[in-house]
Design a protein around this motif. Structure first.
Motif, short mmCIF file in Angstrom:
data_model
loop_
_atom_site.label_atom_id
_atom_site.label_comp_id
_atom_site.label_asym_id
_atom_site.label_seq_id
_atom_site.Cartn_x
_atom_site.Cartn_y
_atom_site.Cartn_z
N PRO A 1 -20.78 -9.07 7.72
CA PRO A 1 -21.09 -7.79 7.01
C PRO A 1 -20.19 -6.95 7.76
CG PRO A 1 -23.17 -9.12 7.66
CD PRO A 1 -21.81 -9.50 8.05
N LEU A 2 -20.03 -5.61 6.60
CA LEU A 2 -18.51 -4.52 6.76
C LEU A 2 -18.93 -4.04 8.56
CD1 LEU A 2 -17.64 -2.86 4.18
CD2 LEU A 2 -17.18 -4.58 4.30
N SER A 3 -20.51 -3.81 8.68
CA SER A 3 -20.86 -3.47 10.20
C SER A 3 -20.81 -4.36 10.96
CB SER A 3 -22.41 -3.32 9.87
OG SER A 3 -23.14 -3.84 9.37
N ARG A 4 -20.26 -5.83 10.61
CA ARG A 4 -20.25 -6.70 12.04
C ARG A 4 -18.79 -7.19 11.60
NH1 ARG A 4 -25.06 -8.74 13.95
NH2 ARG A 4 -26.22 -8.46 13.52
N GLY A 5 -18.10 -6.23 11.40
CA GLY A 5 -16.69 -6.31 11.30
C GLY A 5 -15.52 -6.70 10.19
N GLY A 6 -17.06 -7.12 9.46
CA GLY A 6 -16.21 -7.82 7.91
C GLY A 6 -14.74 -6.92 7.33
N SER A 7 -13.83 -7.55 6.53
CA SER A 7 -13.39 -6.69 6.09
C SER A 7 -13.35 -6.41 4.55
CB SER A 7 -11.61 -7.62 5.81
OG SER A 7 -10.54 -6.92 5.36
N LEU A 8 -13.20 -5.33 4.62
CA LEU A 8 -13.38 -4.80 2.69
C LEU A 8 -12.87 -5.48 1.73
CD1 LEU A 8 -15.23 -2.44 0.99
CD2 LEU A 8 -13.63 -1.30 1.32
N LEU A 9 -11.61 -5.33 2.14
CA LEU A 9 -10.31 -5.81 1.37
C LEU A 9 -9.98 -6.88 0.98
CD1 LEU A 9 -8.14 -2.72 1.49
CD2 LEU A 9 -9.59 -3.17 -0.12
N ASP A 10 -10.45 -8.02 1.98
CA ASP A 10 -10.38 -9.63 2.33
C ASP A 10 -10.95 -10.20 1.15
OD1 ASP A 10 -9.41 -11.99 2.99
OD2 ASP A 10 -10.66 -11.76 5.01
N PRO A 11 -10.26 -11.21 0.13
CA PRO A 11 -11.22 -11.57 -0.52
C PRO A 11 -11.74 -12.60 -0.25
CG PRO A 11 -8.80 -11.19 -1.74
CD PRO A 11 -9.00 -10.74 -0.06
N ALA A 12 -11.36 -13.39 0.71
CA ALA A 12 -12.60 -15.03 1.81
C ALA A 12 -13.78 -14.40 2.37
CB ALA A 12 -11.21 -14.92 2.63
N ASN A 13 -13.38 -13.09 2.15
CA ASN A 13 -15.10 -11.75 2.74
C ASN A 13 -16.42 -11.73 1.57
OD1 ASN A 13 -16.61 -11.25 4.49
ND2 ASN A 13 -16.16 -9.80 4.51
N ALA A 14 -15.52 -12.75 0.59
CA ALA A 14 -16.19 -11.63 -0.99
C ALA A 14 -16.97 -13.02 -1.82
CB ALA A 14 -15.21 -11.18 -1.76
N ARG A 15 -18.76 -12.35 -1.94
CA ARG A 15 -19.35 -13.88 -2.97
C ARG A 15 -19.89 -12.73 -3.46
NH1 ARG A 15 -16.55 -15.76 1.13
NH2 ARG A 15 -17.29 -17.19 2.65
N SER A 16 -20.39 -13.72 -4.81
CA SER A 16 -21.27 -13.49 -5.76
C SER A 16 -22.70 -13.74 -5.27
CB SER A 16 -21.08 -14.03 -7.13
OG SER A 16 -19.71 -14.62 -7.13
N ALA A 17 -23.64 -12.56 -5.02
CA ALA A 17 -24.82 -13.13 -5.20
C ALA A 17 -25.67 -12.28 -5.50
CB ALA A 17 -25.02 -12.38 -3.65
N HIS A 18 -26.82 -12.45 -5.94
CA HIS A 18 -28.34 -11.62 -6.72
C HIS A 18 -27.80 -10.11 -6.02
CE1 HIS A 18 -29.45 -15.73 -8.31
NE2 HIS A 18 -29.05 -14.58 -9.48
N ARG A 19 -28.80 -9.10 -6.94
CA ARG A 19 -29.10 -8.21 -5.80
C ARG A 19 -29.88 -8.49 -4.82
NH1 ARG A 19 -28.47 -3.28 -6.48
NH2 ARG A 19 -26.89 -3.20 -7.71
N ARG A 20 -31.24 -9.05 -5.12
CA ARG A 20 -32.49 -9.45 -4.20
C ARG A 20 -31.78 -9.94 -3.25
NH1 ARG A 20 -37.45 -12.24 -7.46
NH2 ARG A 20 -37.56 -10.13 -7.93
N CYS A 21 -31.39 -11.26 -2.99
CA CYS A 21 -30.73 -12.40 -1.82
C CYS A 21 -29.86 -11.15 -1.01
CB CYS A 21 -30.11 -13.41 -2.86
SG CYS A 21 -30.68 -14.24 -3.28
N ASN A 22 -28.96 -10.34 -2.15
CA ASN A 22 -28.40 -9.73 -0.69
C ASN A 22 -29.17 -8.76 -0.02
OD1 ASN A 22 -25.86 -8.75 0.19
ND2 ASN A 22 -25.33 -7.32 -1.90
N SER A 23 -29.94 -7.74 -0.25
CA SER A 23 -30.93 -7.08 -0.49
C SER A 23 -31.41 -7.62 1.29
CB SER A 23 -31.86 -6.57 -1.06
OG SER A 23 -30.93 -5.32 -2.04
N ALA A 24 -32.33 -8.38 0.86
CA ALA A 24 -33.14 -9.41 1.31
C ALA A 24 -32.06 -10.51 2.64
CB ALA A 24 -33.79 -11.07 1.14
N ARG A 25 -31.08 -10.83 2.46
CA ARG A 25 -29.98 -10.49 3.86
C ARG A 25 -30.22 -9.35 5.34
NH1 ARG A 25 -24.02 -11.10 3.96
NH2 ARG A 25 -23.54 -12.34 5.50
N GLY A 26 -29.44 -9.10 4.10
CA GLY A 26 -29.04 -7.14 5.37
C GLY A 26 -28.18 -7.41 4.91
N ASN A 27 -27.92 -7.50 7.32
CA ASN A 27 -26.11 -6.76 8.16
C ASN A 27 -26.42 -8.75 8.26
OD1 ASN A 27 -27.80 -6.22 9.73
ND2 ASN A 27 -26.48 -5.40 10.22
N ARG A 28 -27.42 -9.28 8.67
CA ARG A 28 -27.00 -10.73 9.03
C ARG A 28 -26.45 -11.48 8.91
NH1 ARG A 28 -32.25 -9.50 7.96
NH2 ARG A 28 -32.49 -11.23 6.27
#
Length: 73
Positions: free
Chosen positions: A34-61
């Motif tokens: 997560p960006l709040s945990r130091g993840g890179s906004l522009l790094d393609p290796a940090n990007a993943r496809s997710a459902h809106r529901r799954c992404n929201s449930a995961r939060g910043n964990r």
């Protein structure tokens, strides 16, 4: 990323690209770190496809919740 039609990296199910962006099962871009945990906004290796529901449930964990086993087995 959306054009690659990858499944949700959290639940593993396919994502329907035709759903309205506000639908809980629509496509969103999730960050593995997560960006709040130091993840890179522009790094393609940090990007993943997710459902809106799954992404929201995961939060910043940093980890994905493991499904709990039923006590009725």
């Amino acid at each position: 990323m959306k054009a690659q039609r990858q499944p949700c990296w959290i639940c593993g199910h396919d994502i329907d690209p035709g759903l309205d962006a506000r639908h809980p099962m629509s496509w969103t871009l999730d960050h593995a770190v997560p960006l709040s945990r130091g993840g890179s906004l522009l790094d393609p290796a940090n990007a993943r496809s997710a459902h809106r529901r799954c992404n929201s449930a995961r939060g910043n964990r940093l980890t994905i919740r493991q499904p709990r086993a039923s006590r009725r087995w």
